[in-house]
Design a protein around this motif. Structure first.
Motif, PDB file in Angstrom:
ATOM      1  N   GLU A 192       1.173  -1.245  -0.293  1.00 15.50           N
ATOM      2  CA  GLU A 192       0.096  -0.028   0.413  1.00 15.50           C
ATOM      3  C   GLU A 192       1.158   0.996  -0.130  1.00 15.50           C
ATOM      4  O   GLU A 192       1.947   1.604   0.679  1.00 15.50           O
ATOM      5  CB  GLU A 192      -0.829   0.555   1.178  1.00 15.50           C
ATOM      6  N   SER A 193       0.465   2.265  -1.025  1.00 15.26           N
ATOM      7  CA  SER A 193       1.546   3.719  -1.237  1.00 15.26           C
ATOM      8  C   SER A 193       0.566   5.125  -1.439  1.00 15.26           C
ATOM      9  O   SER A 193      -0.666   4.224  -2.477  1.00 15.26           O
ATOM     10  CB  SER A 193       2.657   2.886  -2.081  1.00 15.26           C
ATOM     11  N   ARG A 194       0.946   6.102  -0.957  1.00 18.60           N
ATOM     12  CA  ARG A 194       0.405   7.422  -1.427  1.00 18.60           C
ATOM     13  C   ARG A 194       1.970   7.944  -1.840  1.00 18.60           C
ATOM     14  O   ARG A 194       3.128   8.010  -1.170  1.00 18.60           O
ATOM     15  CB  ARG A 194       0.180   7.896   0.360  1.00 18.60           C
ATOM     16  N   SER A 195       1.476   8.450  -3.057  1.00 19.39           N
ATOM     17  CA  SER A 195       3.020   9.257  -3.052  1.00 19.39           C
ATOM     18  C   SER A 195       2.222  10.778  -3.779  1.00 19.39           C
ATOM     19  O   SER A 195       1.144  11.057  -4.882  1.00 19.39           O
ATOM     20  CB  SER A 195       3.779   8.814  -4.392  1.00 19.39           C
ATOM     21  N   TYR A 196       3.111  11.555  -3.470  1.00 21.85           N
ATOM     22  CA  TYR A 196       2.865  13.293  -3.936  1.00 21.85           C
ATOM     23  C   TYR A 196       3.861  14.028  -4.775  1.00 21.85           C
ATOM     24  O   TYR A 196       4.639  13.613  -3.929  1.00 21.85           O
ATOM     25  CB  TYR A 196       2.718  14.254  -2.302  1.00 21.85           C
ATOM     26  N   VAL A 197       3.451  14.742  -5.847  1.00 21.84           N
ATOM     27  CA  VAL A 197       3.868  15.929  -6.505  1.00 21.84           C
ATOM     28  C   VAL A 197       3.469  16.887  -6.219  1.00 21.84           C
ATOM     29  O   VAL A 197       2.577  16.821  -6.465  1.00 21.84           O
ATOM     30  CB  VAL A 197       4.357  15.484  -7.510  1.00 21.84           C
ATOM     31  N   VAL A 198       4.276  18.028  -5.078  1.00 23.56           N
ATOM     32  CA  VAL A 198       4.086  19.475  -4.424  1.00 23.56           C
ATOM     33  C   VAL A 198       4.373  20.312  -5.708  1.00 23.56           C
ATOM     34  O   VAL A 198       5.354  20.720  -5.253  1.00 23.56           O
ATOM     35  CB  VAL A 198       4.159  18.858  -3.600  1.00 23.56           C
ATOM     36  N   MET A 199       4.245  21.189  -6.604  1.00 22.48           N
ATOM     37  CA  MET A 199       4.683  22.214  -7.244  1.00 22.48           C
ATOM     38  C   MET A 199       3.603  23.382  -7.122  1.00 22.48           C
ATOM     39  O   MET A 199       2.840  23.352  -7.359  1.00 22.48           O
ATOM     40  CB  MET A 199       3.806  22.193  -8.546  1.00 22.48           C
TER      41      MET A 199
ATOM     42  N   VAL B 163      -1.198  19.643  -6.789  1.00 19.75           N
ATOM     43  CA  VAL B 163      -0.805  18.306  -6.392  1.00 19.75           C
ATOM     44  C   VAL B 163      -0.795  17.331  -7.523  1.00 19.75           C
ATOM     45  O   VAL B 163      -2.386  16.913  -7.209  1.00 19.75           O
ATOM     46  CB  VAL B 163      -1.237  18.495  -4.691  1.00 19.75           C
ATOM     47  N   PHE B 164       0.256  16.172  -7.578  1.00 19.48           N
ATOM     48  CA  PHE B 164      -0.111  14.886  -8.295  1.00 19.48           C
ATOM     49  C   PHE B 164       0.113  13.577  -7.177  1.00 19.48           C
ATOM     50  O   PHE B 164       0.584  14.145  -6.498  1.00 19.48           O
ATOM     51  CB  PHE B 164       0.746  14.636  -9.651  1.00 19.48           C
ATOM     52  N   TYR B 165      -1.358  13.160  -7.364  1.00 25.38           N
ATOM     53  CA  TYR B 165      -1.450  11.793  -6.166  1.00 25.38           C
ATOM     54  C   TYR B 165      -1.401  11.106  -6.833  1.00 25.38           C
ATOM     55  O   TYR B 165      -2.569  10.399  -7.307  1.00 25.38           O
ATOM     56  CB  TYR B 165      -2.302  12.316  -5.400  1.00 25.38           C
ATOM     57  N   TRP B 166      -0.878   9.927  -6.285  1.00 31.95           N
ATOM     58  CA  TRP B 166      -1.086   8.069  -6.306  1.00 31.95           C
ATOM     59  C   TRP B 166      -1.015   7.149  -5.413  1.00 31.95           C
ATOM     60  O   TRP B 166      -0.686   8.082  -3.995  1.00 31.95           O
ATOM     61  CB  TRP B 166      -0.028   7.529  -7.061  1.00 31.95           C
ATOM     62  N   TYR B 167      -2.201   6.559  -5.358  1.00 28.22           N
ATOM     63  CA  TYR B 167      -2.853   5.655  -4.238  1.00 28.22           C
ATOM     64  C   TYR B 167      -2.907   3.991  -4.933  1.00 28.22           C
ATOM     65  O   TYR B 167      -3.354   4.079  -5.412  1.00 28.22           O
ATOM     66  CB  TYR B 167      -3.726   5.429  -3.008  1.00 28.22           C
TER      67      TYR B 167
END
Length: 222
Positions: free
Chosen positions: A102-109, A186-190
């Motif tokens: 299980e993963s959460r990943s964020y890129v914040v610009m 915000v680019f978010y993958w779950y």
């Protein structure tokens, strides 16, 4: 007050007593934080991940679990000069994810919009995973929101919520209410720990463009 910190950098801080010659110093628990990236403020901005020195990608990375965002050449839009994009990887190389982790990943610009009357945000994307459980979400959030790595994507304007889209697809968002605003893109993958196809999210060709002549929204015949 901590000064002279580097932008988009993770720091761990603690406070320790100074008791002179005593060897046993008491110290607090560490507090870890990420400094804000320098905001994008020059437009038009076009990021195809081909030359990051010429067009910097000033962002912050957050996340929990094995599957995290990276920039690499494992996938990208076929029309670009060389394959290169922002994508999820389970080993900081391949375009793939570990289904059982299980993963959460964020890129914040961070973005400081200028005085143009209208701004458009667009990008190409594709996303795999298990429909209904794994997904890509992109939002335009207020600039003062805190990113909590275990709480999902913050509230904001939805640009994309997509579970599965195997082909590269373009999405765009246009607004006349961003002039002078400070926002976070915000680019978010779950992904959960269940099924899936092993192909996660990928982003390419990010464009942020301002205009002083807003696009027509609609018309009516009289």
């Amino acid at each position: 007050v901590l000064t002279e910190l580097e932008p988009a950098t993770r720091y761990s801080v603690y406070v320790q007593t100074d008791c002179g010659s005593v060897d046993n110093f008491d110290r607090t628990a560490e507090v870890t934080f990420m400094t804000r990236a320098l905001p994008l403020s020059e437009f038009p901005y076009i990021q195809d991940f081909q030359d990051l020195e010429a067009t910097p990608f000033a962002v912050e990375y957050y996340g929990t679990g094995t599957n995290q965002w990276m920039i690499g050449s494992a996938t990208g839009m076929p029309s670009t000069e060389e394959l290169s994009s922002l994508y999820i990887s389970n080993n900081q190389s391949n375009y793939s994810y570990t289904i059982a982790n299980e993963s959460r990943s964020y890129v914040v610009m961070p973005i400081q919009f200028g005085d143009d009357l209208e701004y458009s945000i667009s990008f190409d994307y594709k996303v795999g995973g298990e429909e209904g459980y794994d997904y890509l979400s992109v939002r335009l959030c207020d600039g003062n929101v805190e990113i909590s790595e275990n709480a999902g994507i913050p509230a904001g304007i939805d640009i994309l919520n997509q579970a599965t889209m195997s082909d590269w697809t373009n999405v765009s968002y246009t607004s006349t209410e961003l002039s002078g605003a400070y926002k976070l893109l915000v680019f978010y993958w779950y992904n959960d720990y269940g099924g899936g196809d092993g192909m996660p999210a990928a982003i390419d060709n990010i464009r942020i463009i301002g205009a002083n002549c807003p696009s027509p929204a609609s018309f009516a015949l009289d």
